[in-house]
Enzyme design. Sequence first.
Site, short mmCIF file in Angstrom:
data_model
loop_
_atom_site.label_atom_id
_atom_site.label_comp_id
_atom_site.label_asym_id
_atom_site.label_seq_id
_atom_site.Cartn_x
_atom_site.Cartn_y
_atom_site.Cartn_z
N PRO A 2 0.82 -1.22 0.00
CA PRO A 2 0.00 0.00 0.00
C PRO A 2 0.85 1.27 0.00
CG PRO A 2 -0.57 -1.43 1.87
CD PRO A 2 0.58 -2.06 1.17
N GLU A 3 0.48 2.20 -0.86
CA GLU A 3 1.11 3.52 -0.90
C GLU A 3 0.04 4.55 -0.52
OE1 GLU A 3 3.38 4.16 -4.54
OE2 GLU A 3 3.70 2.01 -4.76
#
Length: 272
Positions: A2-3
């Site tokens: 996840p960013e």
Amino acid sequence: LPELPEVETVRRGLEALYVGRRLLSLEVSGRRTVRRHPPQLLDRLAGSVLVGASRHGKYLLLRWNGRRALVVHLRMSGQLRVAEPRSPLAPHTHAVFRFVDAPELRFVDPRTFGELFLAGAGRPLPAELSHLGTDALQAGVADVAAITRGRKAPLKALLTDQQLIAGVGNIYADEVCFSAGLRPDRPAGSLSQGEVRRLAVSLGRVLEAAIAAGGSTLADRRYLDVQGAAGSYQLEHKVYGRAGHACLRCGGVVQKLKIGAKSAYACLNCQR
Ligand SMILES: [Zn+2]
């Protein structure tokens, strides 16, 4: 992993369901999930009301009345998932939040790199997160100019350095560079003023579009939102993961470049 857009999607899901709700208990079973302090410290949160769910870079910051803050970092494979109390625990469930008048919230993390920890109530950020650079969604032209000026390091290395700018990882660094028409291996200090401006605009545009699409869920499905739904921005990736495929802008071939220990996807026809 996840960013910023994925973590922001999770944040919005938490805000909608849990802000204003009182925590009954937080039960931690994963030995590595709380590793910065004794897990028993989290018992202090029981009875608190969640007053805000914010984010800086890839970190979630849950603020409670009583001036406490709980940081959640999803890292490689952590997920926060809404669940009905009687539903069976998914494998790799390491923490369970029980609220008054709200569904359970469960932290599921197969790789166990993710973590939860109590932090100070400092603003805008607690000391534990003070090493982070400007949040990438808040970064303007001046911020991008400040991190690139005089730097020999390649653009991709700077964009993914959380201490310079927080929230961008492999996927969005490549997509931002493509959108800006800049090679990810360009020495950052070689950018003209106009290119710096383009990079800043692309950074905002790509991240906003990815948030609007609920983030990117790749084939490994490591990222899902709090309701278990996949994002759809992976369908809009222009270069990331597309080596050997036709560039959607010019029809040339997307390449996978080696940049030191990192790699990056780019179209060398569209990106200079
Ligand atoms: Zn191209």
